[in-house]
Design a protein around this motif. Sequence first.
Motif, PDB file in Angstrom:
ATOM      1  N   THR A   3       1.638  -6.272  -7.236  1.00 15.13           N
ATOM      2  CA  THR A   3       1.057  -6.054  -8.623  1.00 15.13           C
ATOM      3  C   THR A   3      -0.144  -5.831  -8.827  1.00 15.13           C
ATOM      4  N   GLN A   4      -1.284  -5.671  -7.792  1.00 15.47           N
ATOM      5  CA  GLN A   4      -2.609  -5.513  -7.917  1.00 15.47           C
ATOM      6  C   GLN A   4      -2.631  -3.701  -7.879  1.00 15.47           C
ATOM      7  N   GLY A   6      -2.684  -1.197  -9.807  1.00 15.65           N
ATOM      8  CA  GLY A   6      -3.183  -0.760 -10.901  1.00 15.65           C
ATOM      9  C   GLY A   6      -4.713  -0.981 -10.908  1.00 15.65           C
ATOM     10  N   LYS A   7      -5.289  -2.172 -10.363  1.00 13.47           N
ATOM     11  CA  LYS A   7      -6.597  -2.528 -10.286  1.00 13.47           C
ATOM     12  C   LYS A   7      -7.190  -1.671  -9.109  1.00 13.47           C
ATOM     13  N   ARG A   8      -6.370  -1.475  -8.065  1.00 12.05           N
ATOM     14  CA  ARG A   8      -6.679  -0.731  -6.879  1.00 12.05           C
ATOM     15  C   ARG A   8      -7.190   0.697  -7.099  1.00 12.05           C
ATOM     16  N   ALA A  10      -7.754   1.764 -10.172  1.00 12.27           N
ATOM     17  CA  ALA A  10      -8.824   2.319 -11.200  1.00 12.27           C
ATOM     18  C   ALA A  10     -10.079   1.992 -10.383  1.00 12.27           C
ATOM     19  N   HIS A  11     -10.211   1.092  -9.478  1.00 16.93           N
ATOM     20  CA  HIS A  11     -11.505   0.830  -8.547  1.00 16.93           C
ATOM     21  C   HIS A  11     -11.746   2.124  -7.797  1.00 16.93           C
ATOM     22  N   GLU A  38      -2.602   2.263 -13.983  1.00 16.21           N
ATOM     23  CA  GLU A  38      -3.749   1.301 -14.075  1.00 16.21           C
ATOM     24  C   GLU A  38      -3.519   0.220 -14.820  1.00 16.21           C
ATOM     25  N   ALA A  39      -2.558   0.389 -15.990  1.00 17.48           N
ATOM     26  CA  ALA A  39      -2.324  -0.816 -16.786  1.00 17.48           C
ATOM     27  C   ALA A  39      -1.198  -1.666 -16.022  1.00 17.48           C
ATOM     28  N   GLY A  40      -0.661  -1.231 -14.976  1.00 17.95           N
ATOM     29  CA  GLY A  40       0.374  -1.926 -14.455  1.00 17.95           C
ATOM     30  C   GLY A  40       1.766  -1.785 -15.106  1.00 17.95           C
TER      31      GLY A  40
END
Length: 142
Positions: A3-4, A6-8, A10-11, A38-40
């Motif tokens: 679930t992470q 999108g965050k990875r 974007a980073h 990125e928004a999942g």
Amino acid sequence: MDTQFGKRLAHARAARNLTQRELAEVVGITWSQISRYEAGKAKPRLAVLMKLAEVLGVDADQLSGDQAEEEGREITLNLTGREEARIEEFANANGLSFDEAVNQIIAAGLKTRLEGNLDMLAQLEEDVPGAYEKLVELLKKQ
């Protein structure tokens, strides 16, 4: 893919000082798809994941959250009672745990299937270079 993702993504994109539009253009998809990732709200196909990782200079497993070699990945199998009993018999006969037996059976079956279908093997190698070698190494360890 966890679930992470999108965050990875974007980073990693920010670390390369790329906009969503710039990344999308290089990868060959729309910027709105990057935004959805990125928004999942969506996850990429394997070929797109590999291209994203290549462009961002990161490992695809790291980007996706699939650390299969280090941590393993949990899967769910719907087995009949008969199938479960046969796997237990195989495990007991070979001194394996149930999970080890399942892993060995799946890896051997995949290897056999790939060797019998050269088009599938070629597609796998195109999507994930070196995957077949990793599978063979996995079987040697077992």
